[in-house]
Design an enzyme around this catalytic site. Sequence first.
Site, mmCIF file in Angstrom:
data_model
loop_
_atom_site.group_PDB
_atom_site.id
_atom_site.type_symbol
_atom_site.label_atom_id
_atom_site.label_comp_id
_atom_site.label_asym_id
_atom_site.label_seq_id
_atom_site.Cartn_x
_atom_site.Cartn_y
_atom_site.Cartn_z
ATOM 1 N N HIS A 77 -11.917 3.353 -9.342
ATOM 2 C CA HIS A 77 -12.247 2.020 -9.867
ATOM 3 C C HIS A 77 -12.927 2.133 -11.234
ATOM 4 O O HIS A 77 -12.600 1.400 -12.158
ATOM 5 C CB HIS A 77 -13.226 1.293 -8.941
ATOM 6 C CG HIS A 77 -12.680 0.886 -7.608
ATOM 7 N ND1 HIS A 77 -13.326 1.166 -6.432
ATOM 8 C CD2 HIS A 77 -11.560 0.196 -7.261
ATOM 9 C CE1 HIS A 77 -12.630 0.666 -5.421
ATOM 10 N NE2 HIS A 77 -11.556 0.082 -5.888
ATOM 11 N N LYS A 120 -11.188 -7.907 5.646
ATOM 12 C CA LYS A 120 -11.151 -6.442 5.550
ATOM 13 C C LYS A 120 -12.320 -5.783 6.278
ATOM 14 O O LYS A 120 -12.422 -4.562 6.291
ATOM 15 C CB LYS A 120 -11.167 -6.019 4.076
ATOM 16 C CG LYS A 120 -9.813 -6.122 3.421
ATOM 17 C CD LYS A 120 -9.746 -5.200 2.222
ATOM 18 C CE LYS A 120 -8.341 -5.117 1.654
ATOM 19 N NZ LYS A 120 -8.304 -4.332 0.423
ATOM 20 N N ARG A 153 -1.762 3.000 -7.804
ATOM 21 C CA ARG A 153 -1.726 4.379 -7.317
ATOM 22 C C ARG A 153 -0.340 4.694 -6.798
ATOM 23 O O ARG A 153 0.178 3.936 -5.976
ATOM 24 C CB ARG A 153 -2.728 4.571 -6.167
ATOM 25 C CG ARG A 153 -4.148 4.639 -6.601
ATOM 26 C CD ARG A 153 -5.070 4.433 -5.443
ATOM 27 N NE ARG A 153 -4.940 3.071 -4.922
ATOM 28 C CZ ARG A 153 -5.827 2.501 -4.107
ATOM 29 N NH1 ARG A 153 -6.874 3.160 -3.704
ATOM 30 N NH2 ARG A 153 -5.651 1.267 -3.681
ATOM 31 N N SER A 180 -11.090 3.698 -1.389
ATOM 32 C CA SER A 180 -12.351 3.375 -0.707
ATOM 33 C C SER A 180 -12.238 3.625 0.794
ATOM 34 O O SER A 180 -13.154 4.137 1.435
ATOM 35 C CB SER A 180 -12.714 1.909 -0.923
ATOM 36 O OG SER A 180 -12.902 1.642 -2.275
HETATM 37 P P1 ADP Z 1 -8.227 -4.429 -2.855
HETATM 38 O O1 ADP Z 1 -9.143 -4.672 -1.711
HETATM 39 O O2 ADP Z 1 -7.749 -5.649 -3.547
HETATM 40 O O3 ADP Z 1 -7.169 -3.386 -2.597
HETATM 41 P P2 ADP Z 1 -9.810 -2.421 -4.030
HETATM 42 O O4 ADP Z 1 -11.282 -2.527 -4.141
HETATM 43 O O5 ADP Z 1 -9.301 -1.500 -3.002
HETATM 44 O O6 ADP Z 1 -9.195 -3.831 -3.903
HETATM 45 O O7 ADP Z 1 -9.200 -1.999 -5.416
HETATM 46 C C1 ADP Z 1 -9.182 -2.860 -6.522
HETATM 47 C C2 ADP Z 1 -8.091 -2.438 -7.462
HETATM 48 O O8 ADP Z 1 -8.319 -1.109 -7.875
HETATM 49 C C3 ADP Z 1 -6.695 -2.445 -6.855
HETATM 50 O O9 ADP Z 1 -5.802 -2.841 -7.879
HETATM 51 C C4 ADP Z 1 -6.452 -1.019 -6.501
HETATM 52 O O10 ADP Z 1 -5.075 -0.712 -6.517
HETATM 53 C C5 ADP Z 1 -7.183 -0.324 -7.637
HETATM 54 N N1 ADP Z 1 -7.586 1.039 -7.320
HETATM 55 C C6 ADP Z 1 -8.416 1.460 -6.332
HETATM 56 N N2 ADP Z 1 -8.550 2.800 -6.344
HETATM 57 C C7 ADP Z 1 -7.766 3.261 -7.372
HETATM 58 C C8 ADP Z 1 -7.457 4.559 -7.908
HETATM 59 N N3 ADP Z 1 -7.951 5.669 -7.369
HETATM 60 N N4 ADP Z 1 -6.616 4.620 -8.960
HETATM 61 C C9 ADP Z 1 -6.079 3.497 -9.488
HETATM 62 N N5 ADP Z 1 -6.318 2.254 -9.039
HETATM 63 C C10 ADP Z 1 -7.165 2.124 -7.998
#
Ligand code: ADP
Length: 162
Positions: free
Chosen positions: A17, A41, A91, A129
């Site tokens: 992030h 979630k 990803r 996460s």
């Molecule tokens: P959501 O709950 O909407 O999936 P997240 O908190 O998991 O939100 O992630 C927010 C954004 O960050 C999403 O677009 C997710 O794809 C991106 N993201 C999370 N981890 C990574 C990573 N390691 N590399 C690239 N993008 C990431």
Amino acid sequence: MTIAVYPGTFDPITLGHLDIIRRGSHLADKLVIGVTTNPSKEPMFTVAERMAMVRREVADLGTAVEVVEFDSLLMDFAEAQGATMILRGLRAVADFEYEFQMAGMNQQLNSDIETVFLMADVSLQPIASKLVKEIARYGGAIDKFVTPAVAEDVRRHLATTR
Ligand code: ADP
């Protein structure tokens, strides 16, 4: 002034992030990190805790990065923030189908706001996460995936809920 919104659950915020945030902050004059309440979630951390963690981790990026809670439709939130861009991290293949569908539907809701996909540094791409929490629950080391302060937050949380 170009305003971008980067929405997510950030439960907890990872190095993946943070890399997207750093990259995104170069693309807009102001980057609004939208932290969703997202009760579906069943997050480990409350929205207040997640907001505080994100704020602490982006403090060094200055006033051009803001952290705002939201529990509305993403496009309504983005519009209310005056954003013309939504940033999402992508990803490998795992995110594609969901992101493709969401961007497509959001485009139908508001065609003035563009979804922009960014890739994190190759070394940070596998970080999620969900897996960070799973590894921590089994006592594994998460220090390569989150900042030391976040690793401590996760450890403390698990110690108090066990
Ligand atoms: P959501 O709950 O909407 O999936 P997240 O908190 O998991 O939100 O992630 C927010 C954004 O960050 C999403 O677009 C997710 O794809 C991106 N993201 C999370 N981890 C990574 C990573 N390691 N590399 C690239 N993008 C990431």
